[in-house]
Design a protein around this motif. Structure first.
Motif, PDB file in Angstrom:
ATOM      1  N   THR A 179       2.876  10.136   2.953  1.00 37.61           N
ATOM      2  CA  THR A 179       2.487   8.815   2.483  1.00 37.61           C
ATOM      3  C   THR A 179       3.733   8.031   2.057  1.00 37.61           C
ATOM      4  OG1 THR A 179       2.242   9.534   0.184  1.00 37.61           O
ATOM      5  CG2 THR A 179       0.294   9.717   1.621  1.00 37.61           C
ATOM      6  N   ASP A 203      -4.683   3.074   8.123  1.00 42.60           N
ATOM      7  CA  ASP A 203      -4.641   4.093   7.070  1.00 42.60           C
ATOM      8  C   ASP A 203      -3.767   5.284   7.414  1.00 42.60           C
ATOM      9  OD1 ASP A 203      -6.370   2.641   5.392  1.00 42.60           O
ATOM     10  OD2 ASP A 203      -8.121   3.411   6.465  1.00 42.60           O
ATOM     11  N   ASP A 241      -0.425   4.320  -0.243  1.00 38.49           N
ATOM     12  CA  ASP A 241      -1.225   5.439   0.255  1.00 38.49           C
ATOM     13  C   ASP A 241      -1.291   5.508   1.770  1.00 38.49           C
ATOM     14  OD1 ASP A 241      -1.929   6.372  -2.344  1.00 38.49           O
ATOM     15  OD2 ASP A 241      -3.367   4.721  -2.496  1.00 38.49           O
ATOM     16  N   ALA A 242      -0.656   4.568   2.466  1.00 34.93           N
ATOM     17  CA  ALA A 242      -0.635   4.602   3.927  1.00 34.93           C
ATOM     18  C   ALA A 242       0.050   5.880   4.397  1.00 34.93           C
ATOM     19  CB  ALA A 242       0.098   3.378   4.471  1.00 34.93           C
ATOM     20  N   GLU A 288      -5.593  -2.994   7.327  1.00 35.31           N
ATOM     21  CA  GLU A 288      -4.659  -1.891   7.141  1.00 35.31           C
ATOM     22  C   GLU A 288      -4.881  -0.792   8.169  1.00 35.31           C
ATOM     23  OE1 GLU A 288      -1.741  -0.242   6.431  1.00 35.31           O
ATOM     24  OE2 GLU A 288      -1.921  -1.416   4.586  1.00 35.31           O
ATOM     25  N   ASN A 329       0.817  -1.209   0.000  1.00 35.87           N
ATOM     26  CA  ASN A 329       0.000   0.000   0.000  1.00 35.87           C
ATOM     27  C   ASN A 329       0.856   1.266   0.000  1.00 35.87           C
ATOM     28  OD1 ASN A 329      -1.994   1.927   0.341  1.00 35.87           O
ATOM     29  ND2 ASN A 329      -2.369   1.423   2.497  1.00 35.87           N
TER      30      ASN A 329
END
Length: 337
Positions: free
Chosen positions: A255, A288, A219-220, A286, A217
């Protein structure tokens, strides 16, 4: 006579920086070393084996957080002024594959150490390494009053250790504190953690040794700080008159994608040409966004971060590039940062 400290997890990133900090303050430092067929002390080589005479105030002991009796005996023998529990299975993604091991070492290990302090009767102060992963799905910004909602076995184990620390503080009047540290990185970060995985790949791609970098991921959102600054906050927590719990963070988020951009550009590369998605690196659940509010630490500890994530990314890239260049040319290099 100077103070003494016992550090679990001394061979890790935080443990090595903390050992250096305490030695610089005149402490005698004792570290726990798990018995293994191979050495895992490279982060300590600068002070333990050293190019000059090794520092005799750094002493390593074979012991483990799974062995409560050994912990009691060691504490009785050493009688340290301070104990820093940094030992854990600390990789969040790995905790999904090894949940029982993670729970035992990261959660029960903290309880065993607390109980060893109580049972040994040693008058000491203990720091418990808590984690921003305890907040999990709770929206940011997160501070000491934010409710926990962990999203991994690692986060759950850390919540257990957090409350065990508070329980022993309240039940047995131990000077026990929780440092709720948000993500903190450095050139000594383990190579499987995403930031170091990125900066190491940048160095290898630059040198023509690697074609692709596979990640999960992008975009974390994380609050990344600089590990040497964070261990200073740990020490300050144990110098207070009253035990308490503190969030340690920068308050500035980025990010994974942004970290990639800065890291690759530091080597003159375009990350999009080399980075590919691989679902195996995604977590079953996840987290975020983690963004910390460390205003309490600033107010009561006088602690403020200096290095932010973009500068941190460049520091780590420079270190990995220098390290790899030295390996390829056969020259010696020491990464002190």
């Amino acid at each position: 006579m100077g103070k003494s400290a016992l550090i679990t997890g001394i061979t890790g990133q935080d443990g090595s920086y903390l050992a250096e900090l305490l030695l610089g303050k005149g402490y005698t430092v004792h570290g726990l070393l798990r018995r293994s067929s191979s050495f895992n002390t490279e982060r300590l080589d600068r002070i333990y084996q050293g190019p000059q005479e090794p520092d005799r105030r750094l002493v390593l002991h074979h012991a483990d957080l799974s062995d409560g009796v050994a912990l009691v005996n060691l504490l009785r023998d050493l009688r340290p002024d301070e104990v820093y529990n940094l030992g854990a299975q600390s990789h969040v993604r790995v905790s999904f594959d090894a949940p029982l091991y993670t729970g035992d070492v990261t959660g029960m290990g903290a309880l065993r150490l607390l109980e060893a302090i109580r049972a040994s009767g040693v008058d000491t102060r203990i720091y418990q390494a808590s984690s921003s992963e305890m907040f999990g799905a709770t929206p940011p910004p997160q501070n000491e009053r934010t409710p926990f909602h962990p999203r991994s076995p690692y986060g759950c184990a850390k919540v257990f250790g957090y409350w065990a620390t508070i329980n022993y503080r309240e039940a047995y009047d131990l000077f026990a504190v929780n440092g709720i540290l948000f993500n903190h990185e450095s050139p000594r970060r383990g190579e499987t953690f995403v930031t170091r995985k990125i900066t190491r790949a940048v160095a290898r791609i630059r040198a023509g040794l690697q074609d692709r970098l596979y990640l999960g991921n992008l975009d974390a959102v994380r609050d990344w700080g600089y590990a040497p600054e964070y261990v200073e906050a740990m020490w300050r927590m144990l110098q207070r008159d009253v035990p308490d719990d503190y969030v340690v963070a920068t308050g500035e988020a980025g990010t994974v994608r942004q970290f990639l951009e800065v890291a690759f550009s530091a080597a003159g590369l375009d990350w999009a040409e080399y980075v590919r998605f691989d679902p195996k690196y995604e977590r079953p659940s996840e987290v975020d966004a983690l963004i910390g509010d460390a205003s309490k630490a600033e107010s009561l500890l006088g602690w403020k971060p200096e290095v932010r994530w973009a500068e941190l990314a460049r520091i780590m890239v420079d270190a990995d590039v220098s390290k790899l260049d030295a390996e390829l040319t056969g020259t010696a290099v020491r990464i002190d940062r």
